[in-house]
Design a protein around this motif. Structure first.
Motif, PDB file in Angstrom:
ATOM      1  N   ALA A 175      -1.716  14.955 -22.060  1.00 32.98           N
ATOM      2  CA  ALA A 175      -2.706  13.943 -22.445  1.00 32.98           C
ATOM      3  C   ALA A 175      -2.426  12.563 -21.863  1.00 32.98           C
ATOM      4  N   CYS A 176      -1.290  12.374 -21.211  1.00 35.30           N
ATOM      5  CA  CYS A 176      -0.854  11.022 -20.847  1.00 35.30           C
ATOM      6  C   CYS A 176      -1.618  10.401 -19.684  1.00 35.30           C
ATOM      7  N   GLY A 177      -2.329  11.207 -18.909  1.00 35.86           N
ATOM      8  CA  GLY A 177      -3.147  10.655 -17.837  1.00 35.86           C
ATOM      9  C   GLY A 177      -2.478  10.559 -16.483  1.00 35.86           C
ATOM     10  N   VAL A 178      -1.185  10.939 -16.385  1.00 34.60           N
ATOM     11  CA  VAL A 178      -0.507  10.966 -15.091  1.00 34.60           C
ATOM     12  C   VAL A 178       0.159  12.318 -14.911  1.00 34.60           C
ATOM     13  N   SER A 179       0.460  12.647 -13.673  1.00 33.17           N
ATOM     14  CA  SER A 179       1.057  13.941 -13.351  1.00 33.17           C
ATOM     15  C   SER A 179       2.168  13.755 -12.328  1.00 33.17           C
ATOM     16  N   GLU A 180       2.985  14.755 -12.186  1.00 35.79           N
ATOM     17  CA  GLU A 180       4.005  14.732 -11.133  1.00 35.79           C
ATOM     18  C   GLU A 180       3.320  14.580  -9.780  1.00 35.79           C
ATOM     19  N   GLY A 181       3.872  13.729  -8.938  1.00 34.44           N
ATOM     20  CA  GLY A 181       3.266  13.437  -7.647  1.00 34.44           C
ATOM     21  C   GLY A 181       2.497  12.124  -7.642  1.00 34.44           C
ATOM     22  N   ASP A 182       2.037  11.678  -8.838  1.00 38.14           N
ATOM     23  CA  ASP A 182       1.388  10.377  -8.920  1.00 38.14           C
ATOM     24  C   ASP A 182       2.427   9.278  -8.695  1.00 38.14           C
ATOM     25  N   ASN A 183       1.940   8.076  -8.410  1.00 35.58           N
ATOM     26  CA  ASN A 183       2.868   6.978  -8.174  1.00 35.58           C
ATOM     27  C   ASN A 183       3.467   6.474  -9.472  1.00 35.58           C
ATOM     28  N   LEU A 184       4.723   6.115  -9.407  1.00 37.66           N
ATOM     29  CA  LEU A 184       5.479   5.689 -10.584  1.00 37.66           C
ATOM     30  C   LEU A 184       4.990   4.366 -11.165  1.00 37.66           C
ATOM     31  N   GLY A 193      12.141   8.829  -9.680  1.00 40.75           N
ATOM     32  CA  GLY A 193      10.757   9.091 -10.068  1.00 40.75           C
ATOM     33  C   GLY A 193      10.641   9.710 -11.450  1.00 40.75           C
ATOM     34  N   ASN A 194      11.341   9.122 -12.419  1.00 39.47           N
ATOM     35  CA  ASN A 194      11.346   9.705 -13.756  1.00 39.47           C
ATOM     36  C   ASN A 194      10.543   8.850 -14.740  1.00 39.47           C
ATOM     37  N   VAL A 195       9.784   9.534 -15.577  1.00 41.59           N
ATOM     38  CA  VAL A 195       9.007   8.866 -16.628  1.00 41.59           C
ATOM     39  C   VAL A 195       9.379   9.497 -17.961  1.00 41.59           C
ATOM     40  N   VAL A 196       9.778   8.664 -18.914  1.00 36.92           N
ATOM     41  CA  VAL A 196      10.085   9.139 -20.268  1.00 36.92           C
ATOM     42  C   VAL A 196       9.118   8.471 -21.239  1.00 36.92           C
ATOM     43  N   ILE A 197       8.362   9.288 -21.955  1.00 36.08           N
ATOM     44  CA  ILE A 197       7.388   8.799 -22.927  1.00 36.08           C
ATOM     45  C   ILE A 197       7.952   9.022 -24.324  1.00 36.08           C
ATOM     46  N   ALA A 249       0.828  -1.203   0.000  1.00 35.31           N
ATOM     47  CA  ALA A 249       0.000   0.000   0.000  1.00 35.31           C
ATOM     48  C   ALA A 249       0.863   1.253   0.000  1.00 35.31           C
ATOM     49  N   LEU A 250       1.928   1.234   0.809  1.00 34.63           N
ATOM     50  CA  LEU A 250       2.809   2.403   0.860  1.00 34.63           C
ATOM     51  C   LEU A 250       3.533   2.613  -0.467  1.00 34.63           C
ATOM     52  N   SER A 251       3.920   1.516  -1.114  1.00 36.19           N
ATOM     53  CA  SER A 251       4.644   1.648  -2.387  1.00 36.19           C
ATOM     54  C   SER A 251       3.756   2.223  -3.473  1.00 36.19           C
ATOM     55  N   LEU A 252       2.452   2.070  -3.319  1.00 34.87           N
ATOM     56  CA  LEU A 252       1.517   2.583  -4.322  1.00 34.87           C
ATOM     57  C   LEU A 252       0.928   3.928  -3.931  1.00 34.87           C
ATOM     58  N   THR A 253       1.332   4.462  -2.788  1.00 30.77           N
ATOM     59  CA  THR A 253       0.802   5.758  -2.351  1.00 30.77           C
ATOM     60  C   THR A 253       1.933   6.724  -2.024  1.00 30.77           C
ATOM     61  N   ILE A 254       2.604   6.495  -0.906  1.00 31.26           N
ATOM     62  CA  ILE A 254       3.619   7.440  -0.432  1.00 31.26           C
ATOM     63  C   ILE A 254       4.929   7.289  -1.186  1.00 31.26           C
ATOM     64  N   PHE A 255       5.363   6.053  -1.390  1.00 31.38           N
ATOM     65  CA  PHE A 255       6.652   5.816  -2.032  1.00 31.38           C
ATOM     66  C   PHE A 255       6.555   5.998  -3.557  1.00 31.38           C
ATOM     67  N   PHE A 256       7.702   6.265  -4.163  1.00 27.40           N
ATOM     68  CA  PHE A 256       7.866   6.347  -5.615  1.00 27.40           C
ATOM     69  C   PHE A 256       6.955   7.381  -6.303  1.00 27.40           C
ATOM     70  N   PRO A 257       6.917   8.605  -5.802  1.00 30.42           N
ATOM     71  CA  PRO A 257       6.157   9.628  -6.529  1.00 30.42           C
ATOM     72  C   PRO A 257       6.890  10.029  -7.809  1.00 30.42           C
ATOM     73  N   ILE A 258       6.134  10.382  -8.819  1.00 24.50           N
ATOM     74  CA  ILE A 258       6.732  10.851 -10.074  1.00 24.50           C
ATOM     75  C   ILE A 258       7.285  12.254  -9.866  1.00 24.50           C
ATOM     76  N   GLU A 259       8.551  12.419 -10.187  1.00 20.35           N
ATOM     77  CA  GLU A 259       9.201  13.726 -10.024  1.00 20.35           C
ATOM     78  C   GLU A 259       9.320  14.477 -11.346  1.00 20.35           C
ATOM     79  N   SER A 260       9.424  13.729 -12.445  1.00 15.90           N
ATOM     80  CA  SER A 260       9.514  14.405 -13.750  1.00 15.90           C
ATOM     81  C   SER A 260       8.931  13.524 -14.845  1.00 15.90           C
ATOM     82  N   ILE A 261       8.296  14.175 -15.834  1.00 14.52           N
ATOM     83  CA  ILE A 261       7.752  13.484 -17.002  1.00 14.52           C
ATOM     84  C   ILE A 261       8.274  14.205 -18.240  1.00 14.52           C
TER      85      ILE A 261
END
Length: 227
Positions: A35-44, A74-78, A7-19
């Motif tokens: 348009a991607c459906g996720v934002s900074e702060g969402d879980n990775l 917490g990085n996401v590359v699309i 639960a923690l890994s899907l909430t508090i841990f691993f927030p997205i820091e950059s997209i």
């Protein structure tokens, strides 16, 4: 403890820091990120590549492939690729353009250049969705005809399968071809390719292959203007 950790890994841990987004010549990186459906702060790890692709294509239909790379912390590359206009359908005076997969990219008042028209009954088109056929047999006939003509490197202007017993096509900007049914379509098309090679390049007209059978391999050409 395992449940709490999950639960923690899907909430508090691993927030997205950059997209970041790249790969499109049609849309900006900002448009893709929005348009991607996720934002900074969402879980990775709470989204899938498929979900993100579907979200992006709802808003940006000219996006074709979508690849997502995650990296800690917490990085996401699309990375995306662009779809190309391929065919179109005329529905109630509007031209709906699709890519090769049948995904509807855009709607125009007039037929755009560099696409061919598919004429068929019972078709529904909506931008951002796949073409829907009322009859699966119509879809199969369209795919079969497009594939065999394309494989033979015959340029398509339009195909008409509104009557499955009298399938026709305009090709090479010069010929209207009567196939009859799609029986022996691959062999009819091979015969067509041979006829095109042997007809004077200045001539236009109608080619009839509707009576072609494995025992009567004949096609006729009548010279004249074609629309």
């Amino acid at each position: 403890m395992l449940a709490v950790g999950t639960a923690l890994s899907l909430t508090i841990f691993f927030p997205i820091e950059s997209i970041t987004a790249k790969g499109s010549k049609i849309y900006t990186s900002e448009q893709i990120i929005k348009a991607c459906g996720v934002s900074e702060g969402d879980n990775l790890f709470t989204f899938t590549q498929k979900e993100m692709s579907e979200e992006i294509r709802k808003t940006l239909p000219y996006v074709n492939g979508v690849s997502v790379k995650r990296s800690l912390p917490g990085n996401v590359v699309i990375t995306v690729s662009d779809a190309a206009e391929y065919a179109c359908y005329n529905i109630d005076g509007k031209y709906f353009v699709t890519d090769k997969s049948g995904f509807v990219l855009n709607e125009y008042d007039t037929i755009p250049e560099n696409v061919f028209e598919i004429r068929a009954n019972g078709v529904k088109c909506k931008v951002g969705e796949y073409v829907q056929y009322k009859e699966s047999e119509t879809d199969k006939t369209v795919s079969q005809l497009v594939n065999v003509l394309s494989e033979s490197k015959i340029h398509i202007n339009y195909i008409d399968v509104t009557d499955t017993l009298a399938v026709t096509a305009k090709v090479e900007n010069r010929f209207v071809v009567q196939f009859g049914t799609v029986n022996n379509l691959d062999k009819k098309t091979a015969h067509l390719a041979g006829m095109i090679k042997n007809i004077d390049p200045q001539k236009t007209g109608k080619i009839n292959l509707s009576m072609w059978t494995s025992s009567k391999t004949e096609g006729t050409f009548i010279e004249g203007a074609v629309e």
